[in-house]
Design a protein around this motif. Structure first.
Motif, PDB file in Angstrom:
ATOM      1  N   GLY A 300       0.749  -1.266   0.075  1.00  0.00           N
ATOM      2  CA  GLY A 300      -0.013  -0.091  -0.081  1.00  0.00           C
ATOM      3  C   GLY A 300       0.829   1.349  -0.093  1.00  0.00           C
ATOM      4  N   ARG A 334      -6.242  -0.939  -3.687  1.00  0.00           N
ATOM      5  CA  ARG A 334      -6.097  -1.246  -2.529  1.00  0.00           C
ATOM      6  C   ARG A 334      -6.152  -0.106  -1.711  1.00  0.00           C
ATOM      7  N   ALA A 335      -5.778   0.908  -2.205  1.00  0.00           N
ATOM      8  CA  ALA A 335      -5.615   2.259  -1.265  1.00  0.00           C
ATOM      9  C   ALA A 335      -7.044   3.015  -1.025  1.00  0.00           C
TER      10      ALA A 335
END
Length: 465
Positions: A300, A334-335
């Motif tokens: 991340g 994903r972030a």
């Protein structure tokens, strides 16, 4: 000798009145071909009144050396003399390198009708089939060879590894060892790559020990393959030890270690190694940045990912490819930066593939963006593709949202397009041998014992919970 010197020799030949000599003409064609001056080679050839098989072979060889494989095949079809074994070997090599399977098969037919297949011709045909991905025909040819040498085994084993058939390559290597044939460094390097792909650490360690015990001289390719094997199998300490003991390293060696670190979640170690690599003056390539972006994605590290992605083109003049864009889009998703991910997918210079659409679709579902999710689903269904994974993802999302009519429609589409879900599989190494298990497969010799143990583990688990 260069092209300039060749022309000087040509001028002397003309002055001496030797240009009409067949041997001299053939020598000039070979000379120009070796220098890469195919224009002059062709001019000498075209001006010849009489040509023999050596004349044709010399011109074909010149085109082969220059990488002009289509032209080499074209010259072959113009031949007005009986081809020799050297001719056929050259043209089969051209068919191997430009993927001309049809012509290769035709030459195979000519050989069977008019020549006796010897080891040289057999290896050339074997190489042609392997490089065209025709392993059924290659295995048949391999089995029918009257004799095999180390070249025959190298073609098959290396070809299987390069075509993503690592398990079959290890089986063939084991057969080779059973027959008492000693492998060379090229075969062992390929076998190490197969071990890296399968994660068969015991087999890979045995190969490493075999190389040391037999005193086989390492080159940079062998060393890189050993680093790659240990890194991908999770033995990072051993990979580092081999890496730092190597007298020479190239970009591929650094990439092997970087990919292993990124794969096993050692992100900061991977980023630190990249800095050491660039300080050492080693130029990174596209694979280097794919490893670094993968590491950032798994941890991340959005800002770091952006920096490395931008530096690809700014500092190293490397254009990001589909895989690099895919990593960045995955990183943004994903972030939780869905809008940024969608914008990158919209503005990237190539069309997103199914993996990227799948990542975006998953992200939409996670954050509950129903409108964008529906738009992406509709777009995907308009594309003509046969990726079963995408259909399964779409079906699962529709089921979660209780869109049962859509689930039925997707299943019908899969049936209409002939898409079948690939069965899941896993590979485990036992006593140096890789065993593959596929869903629903009961062909393994120890199936009964395996299921007994699984049932026992299952019952113990349920009793403890």
């Amino acid at each position: 000798m260069g092209s300039r010197e060749g022309r000087q020799v040509h001028g002397v030949v003309v002055k001496l009145g030797l240009l009409a000599d067949l041997y001299v003409q053939n020598s000039l064609i070979r000379c120009y071909g070796a220098c890469g001056d195919l224009s002059c080679a062709g001019k000498v050839f075209d001006e010849m009144v009489v040509r023999d098989v050596v004349s044709w072979n010399s011109l074909i060889s010149g085109f082969m050396k220059a990488g002009h494989f289509d032209e080499a095949i074209s010259v072959f079809f113009r031949m007005d003399v009986e081809p020799s074994i050297a001719t056929l070997v050259s043209v089969l090599a051209a068919c191997a390198r430009n993927g001309n399977l049809c012509t290769g098969k035709g030459i195979h037919g000519v050989i069977e009708r008019r020549f006796k297949v010897n080891l040289v011709l057999g290896n050339a045909m074997l190489d042609m089939y392997v490089k065209n991905g025709c392993f059924y025909e290659a295995k048949k040819m391999f089995d029918e060879l009257p004799t095999r040498d180390i070249v025959s085994w190298t073609i098959m084993i290396t070809g299987l590894v390069q075509s993503d058939h690592p398990k079959e390559s290890l089986e063939l290597f084991s057969m080779m060892r059973t027959l008492g044939i000693s492998p060379d460094a090229i075969i062992l390097t390929s076998v190490l790559s197969a071990c890296a792909s399968l994660g068969t650490l015991d087999f890979g360690t045995w190969v490493h020990e075999y190389i040391n015990q037999r005193g086989i001289k390492w080159d940079i390719h062998t060393g890189t393959a050993i680093v790659d094997m240990y890194a991908k199998c999770g033995c990072i300490e051993m990979a580092l030890q081999i890496f730092y003991s190597m007298p020479q390293r190239n970009t591929f060696t650094w990439n092997a270690l970087l990919c292993g670190l990124a794969m096993h979640g050692l992100v900061h170690e991977a980023l630190d190694l990249f800095e050491v690599m660039t300080i050492s003056g080693v130029e990174p390539n596209e694979i280097t940045f794919l490893a670094i972006l993968t590491a950032c994605c798994h941890s991340g590290l959005v800002d770091e990912g952006r920096k490395y992605f931008e530096n690809m083109s700014k500092l190293y003049n490397l254009l990001p490819k589909l895989e690099h864009y895919g990593c960045m889009i995955d990183l943004f998703c994903r972030a939780g930066l869905l809008e940024e991910a969608v914008e990158l997918a919209r503005t990237m210079p190539m069309k997103p593939d199914m993996l990227i659409w799948g990542v975006l679709l998953n992200a939409c579902t996670t954050v509950g963006n129903v409108e964008l999710s529906h738009r992406i689903q509709d777009y995907i269904l308009e594309l003509d593709h046969d990726d079963s994974g995408v259909f399964v993802l779409l079906s699962n999302i529709s089921a979660i949202n209780q869109r049962w009519s859509n689930v039925t429609r997707l299943r019908r589409l899969m049936k209409d397009r002939g898409v079948k879900k690939a069965p899941g599989s896993s590979v485990i190494e036992v006593d140096g041998k890789a065993h593959e298990f596929v869903v629903g497969d009961i062909s393994h010799l120890q199936t009964e014992e395996i299921y007994k143990v699984l049932n026992l583990i299952n019952s113990v688990y349920h009793e403890s919970h």
